[in-house]
Design a protein around this motif. Structure first.
Motif, PDB file in Angstrom:
ATOM      1  N   GLU A  11       6.626  16.860  28.515  1.00  0.00           N
ATOM      2  CA  GLU A  11       5.659  16.451  27.501  1.00  0.00           C
ATOM      3  C   GLU A  11       6.243  15.368  26.589  1.00  0.00           C
ATOM      4  OE1 GLU A  11       3.037  20.525  26.898  1.00  0.00           O
ATOM      5  OE2 GLU A  11       4.897  20.233  25.756  1.00  0.00           O
ATOM      6  N   TYR A  12       7.537  15.512  26.239  1.00  0.00           N
ATOM      7  CA  TYR A  12       8.203  14.516  25.388  1.00  0.00           C
ATOM      8  C   TYR A  12       8.260  13.154  26.077  1.00  0.00           C
ATOM      9  CZ  TYR A  12      11.795  12.178  22.662  1.00  0.00           C
ATOM     10  OH  TYR A  12      12.492  11.256  21.917  1.00  0.00           O
ATOM     11  N   GLN A  13       8.613  13.179  27.346  1.00  0.00           N
ATOM     12  CA  GLN A  13       8.671  11.926  28.104  1.00  0.00           C
ATOM     13  C   GLN A  13       7.292  11.283  28.207  1.00  0.00           C
ATOM     14  OE1 GLN A  13      11.195  10.167  29.181  1.00  0.00           O
ATOM     15  NE2 GLN A  13      12.717  11.662  28.412  1.00  0.00           N
ATOM     16  N   ALA A  14       6.251  12.093  28.379  1.00  0.00           N
ATOM     17  CA  ALA A  14       4.891  11.538  28.468  1.00  0.00           C
ATOM     18  C   ALA A  14       4.465  10.933  27.139  1.00  0.00           C
ATOM     19  CB  ALA A  14       3.918  12.653  28.892  1.00  0.00           C
ATOM     20  N   ASP A  18       3.632   7.049  26.366  1.00  0.00           N
ATOM     21  CA  ASP A  18       2.388   6.593  25.746  1.00  0.00           C
ATOM     22  C   ASP A  18       2.679   5.709  24.534  1.00  0.00           C
ATOM     23  OD1 ASP A  18       0.967   7.988  27.617  1.00  0.00           O
ATOM     24  OD2 ASP A  18       0.571   9.736  26.324  1.00  0.00           O
ATOM     25  N   HIS A  19       3.699   6.125  23.762  1.00  0.00           N
ATOM     26  CA  HIS A  19       4.058   5.322  22.581  1.00  0.00           C
ATOM     27  C   HIS A  19       4.539   3.939  22.985  1.00  0.00           C
ATOM     28  CE1 HIS A  19       5.447   4.436  18.542  1.00  0.00           C
ATOM     29  NE2 HIS A  19       6.674   4.179  19.019  1.00  0.00           N
ATOM     30  N   GLN A  20       5.369   3.866  24.004  1.00  0.00           N
ATOM     31  CA  GLN A  20       5.862   2.565  24.482  1.00  0.00           C
ATOM     32  C   GLN A  20       4.720   1.709  25.030  1.00  0.00           C
ATOM     33  OE1 GLN A  20       8.859   3.755  27.285  1.00  0.00           O
ATOM     34  NE2 GLN A  20      10.480   3.931  25.711  1.00  0.00           N
ATOM     35  N   THR A  21       3.775   2.391  25.680  1.00  0.00           N
ATOM     36  CA  THR A  21       2.610   1.654  26.202  1.00  0.00           C
ATOM     37  C   THR A  21       1.800   1.058  25.065  1.00  0.00           C
ATOM     38  OG1 THR A  21       2.504   3.093  28.139  1.00  0.00           O
ATOM     39  CG2 THR A  21       0.530   1.815  27.594  1.00  0.00           C
ATOM     40  N   LEU A  22       1.608   1.857  23.999  1.00  0.00           N
ATOM     41  CA  LEU A  22       0.872   1.357  22.843  1.00  0.00           C
ATOM     42  C   LEU A  22       1.594   0.191  22.178  1.00  0.00           C
ATOM     43  CD1 LEU A  22      -0.366   4.705  21.220  1.00  0.00           C
ATOM     44  CD2 LEU A  22      -1.754   2.978  22.351  1.00  0.00           C
ATOM     45  N   LEU A  23       2.920   0.292  22.058  1.00  0.00           N
ATOM     46  CA  LEU A  23       3.701  -0.804  21.473  1.00  0.00           C
ATOM     47  C   LEU A  23       3.593  -2.075  22.321  1.00  0.00           C
ATOM     48  CD1 LEU A  23       6.981   0.973  20.257  1.00  0.00           C
ATOM     49  CD2 LEU A  23       5.121   0.057  18.854  1.00  0.00           C
ATOM     50  N   ALA A  24       3.674  -1.895  23.640  1.00  0.00           N
ATOM     51  CA  ALA A  24       3.561  -3.064  24.531  1.00  0.00           C
ATOM     52  C   ALA A  24       2.181  -3.692  24.428  1.00  0.00           C
ATOM     53  CB  ALA A  24       3.850  -2.645  25.972  1.00  0.00           C
ATOM     54  N   GLU A  25       1.145  -2.821  24.340  1.00  0.00           N
ATOM     55  CA  GLU A  25      -0.212  -3.336  24.219  1.00  0.00           C
ATOM     56  C   GLU A  25      -0.397  -4.055  22.878  1.00  0.00           C
ATOM     57  OE1 GLU A  25      -4.196  -4.110  25.292  1.00  0.00           O
ATOM     58  OE2 GLU A  25      -2.383  -3.552  26.424  1.00  0.00           O
TER      59      GLU A  25
END
Length: 526
Positions: A11-14, A18-25
């Motif tokens: 769950e932590y990795q997911a 998601d956080h990294q995806t949001l930052l990249a977006e």
């Protein structure tokens, strides 16, 4: 009360993913917003520059109070007392002990103008002395002059070719041959042809206006007749144009430029297609101005115009790539034009909002630095070539170093697509050619002389808009060449064309044609 949430490793990795995806977006959207903002600013800058070019003053010269009345309507110019302004006058200097006093007076009329003397005498009854009754005698005259203008005089020249016959037989019938003419069986005389040519190509008067003007004086000629005459006479002077080109290509310094011309009836091309008129002029030797028509602007059209230029000659032009190819192929020294480089910064400065303008803006700094170069040129223009070169090394070289420093500092810090970015990249691409003028005092700093030579064509184009045929465009180029070459040699174009049209039909040898060049024919006439 603190609540602790326990996450499994998956769950932590997911969540981290998601956080990294949001930052990249977010970064992608930020970059996209920045790109859109830059594109918007560039487009807005282009719109502002277009509106400035459309509605603002066309001159690049800074505001000068002395020019504020340049376009004042002369008919409405009033003196301080509300009366029309007095005749044009020029100050005449009178030497007085301690200082010079300027005396105002009417500008004298040209002493070379023909003069007709009109005597105004007192009636016989008034030539009696009122004191002793003696008859008055003439002791002198009070002279005043007025300028008189005689309107165009249209007349017909009748040529009577006398016929001869033998009174004793019918075998010796002879007719005096017709004199050689530049247009065989042409309707217009040489003076009439010269008048039409100078009116169109020097005074920018379209042929339909000339036809209307002549009709008021009894010369009922159609525009087509005038146009056909100009085409034929423009082709007839081709030998003189060829000689002028030979002299131009022998010059040590040549200046080149080009402008757009539209030809309606051109085989295989739409009427809206752009054609070009190329201007070439000498910067050394006899002043020559040549114009050439081509259907395009590419190297295949430009290269033949410079066939025969000698290796080691100097070519001055703007930054159009075709001139670079010409210089490389012909082995000539290529100079860049500072007027063109400055023009881009003037456009960039004009697009800056007034509230943001100031001496600290980059465009203004570079314009001021380029103005320093021109101030130095104004100071050294009357010096010898050697001294001018020395002054350029001493005074202009430090200014060039300052401009180069500003260029290197900001070249990659400004958006390339902006007007300022384009100006900086143009300056960078032209820099090796722009700094060459300091190596020789005889080399010009810009291409303004050639632009000034092409300006009469541009002014005329606003009146007649286009050429009808290719033949007409080439004939016009030839006649523009002769008229502008005359002006450059301080020769009256009308007088020269009259002499040329009369003598050209009898020229047979190379020496005959050489004697008809503007500066040679003027010497013969003088």
């Amino acid at each position: 009360m603190t609540t602790t949430i326990t996450l499994s490793a998956d769950e932590y990795q997911a969540l981290l993913s998601d956080h990294q995806t949001l930052l990249a977006e977010q970064q992608r959207l930020t970059q996209q917003l920045r790109l859109v903002t830059v594109e918007r600013d560039c487009l807005k800058e282009r719109v502002d520059a277009f509106l400035h070019k459309l509605y603002a003053a066309k001159s690049e010269v800074r505001a000068n109070p002395a020019q504020r009345d340049l376009f004042l309507n002369e008919a409405e110019a009033l003196a301080p007392n509300g009366t029309p302004a007095a005749e044009e006058s020029t100050p005449e200097t009178i030497e007085v002990a301690g200082h010079n006093r300027k005396k105002r007076g009417r500008k004298p009329l040209d002493p070379h103008l023909p003069r007709e003397i009109v005597r105004h005498e007192l009636p016989e009854a008034e030539r009696i002395c009122a004191h002793d009754g003696s008859r008055l005698v003439e002791i002198g005259t009070e002279i005043s002059e007025q300028l008189d203008i005689v309107p165009q005089q249209v007349r017909v020249i009748q040529h009577h070719r006398i016929k001869y016959a033998c009174p004793c037989c019918d075998n010796s019938l002879r007719v005096t041959p017709a004199p050689a003419r530049i247009i065989p069986k042409g309707l217009l005389t040489e003076t009439a042809l010269a008048w039409v040519a100078t009116a169109k190509y020097q005074d920018s008067l379209p042929l339909y206006r000339q036809a209307a003007l002549l009709s008021r004086f009894g010369g009922d000629l159609s525009r087509n007749t005038l146009a056909a005459s100009m085409v034929r006479v423009g082709h007839a002077v081709q030998p003189i144009i060829n000689l002028l080109r030979d002299h131009l290509l022998d010059a040590d310094l040549i200046l080149g430029d080009e402008t757009v011309v539209q030809v309606l009836k051109e085989s295989g091309r739409a009427a809206q297609s752009k054609s070009y008129l190329w201007a070439q002029m000498t910067g050394s030797g006899p002043p020559i101005r040549l114009f050439s028509y081509t259907p395009g602007r590419g190297g295949t059209h430009a290269q033949p115009l410079y066939d025969g230029i000698k290796s080691g000659a100097v070519l001055m032009s703007d930054g159009y790539e075709v001139y670079n190819a010409i210089a490389a192929v012909r082995g000539v020294i290529h100079l860049g034009c500072w007027a063109h480089a400055r023009r881009y910064f003037v456009e960039a400065e004009a697009a800056i909002p007034k509230a943001a303008r100031g001496p600290e803006s980059l465009a203004t700094q570079l314009i001021a630095a380029i103005s320093e170069l021109y101030a130095i040129e104004a100071k050294v223009k009357d010096l010898s070539v050697e001294h001018r070169g020395q002054q350029r090394q001493q005074l202009s070289k430090p200014v060039l170093l300052k401009i180069e420093g500003l260029l290197l500092q900001h070249l990659h810090a400004v958006t390339p697509g902006s007007l300022l970015g384009k100006a900086l990249h143009y300056l960078s691409s032209q820099w090796p050619k722009l700094i060459r003028f300091i190596d020789n005092g005889a080399w010009p700093i810009d291409n303004n002389l050639c632009e000034n030579a092409i300006r009469p064509f541009v002014v005329g184009r606003r009146n007649w808009l286009f050429c009808d045929t290719v033949a007409g465009a080439r004939a016009s180029a030839n006649l523009y060449s002769l008229i502008e070459t005359c002006k450059a040699n301080r020769i009256d174009p009308y007088t020269y064309l009259v002499d040329l049209f009369r003598k050209l039909p009898t020229a047979k040898t190379a020496e005959d044609f050489e004697a008809l060049l503007p500066w040679r024919l003027a010497d013969q006439t003088a």
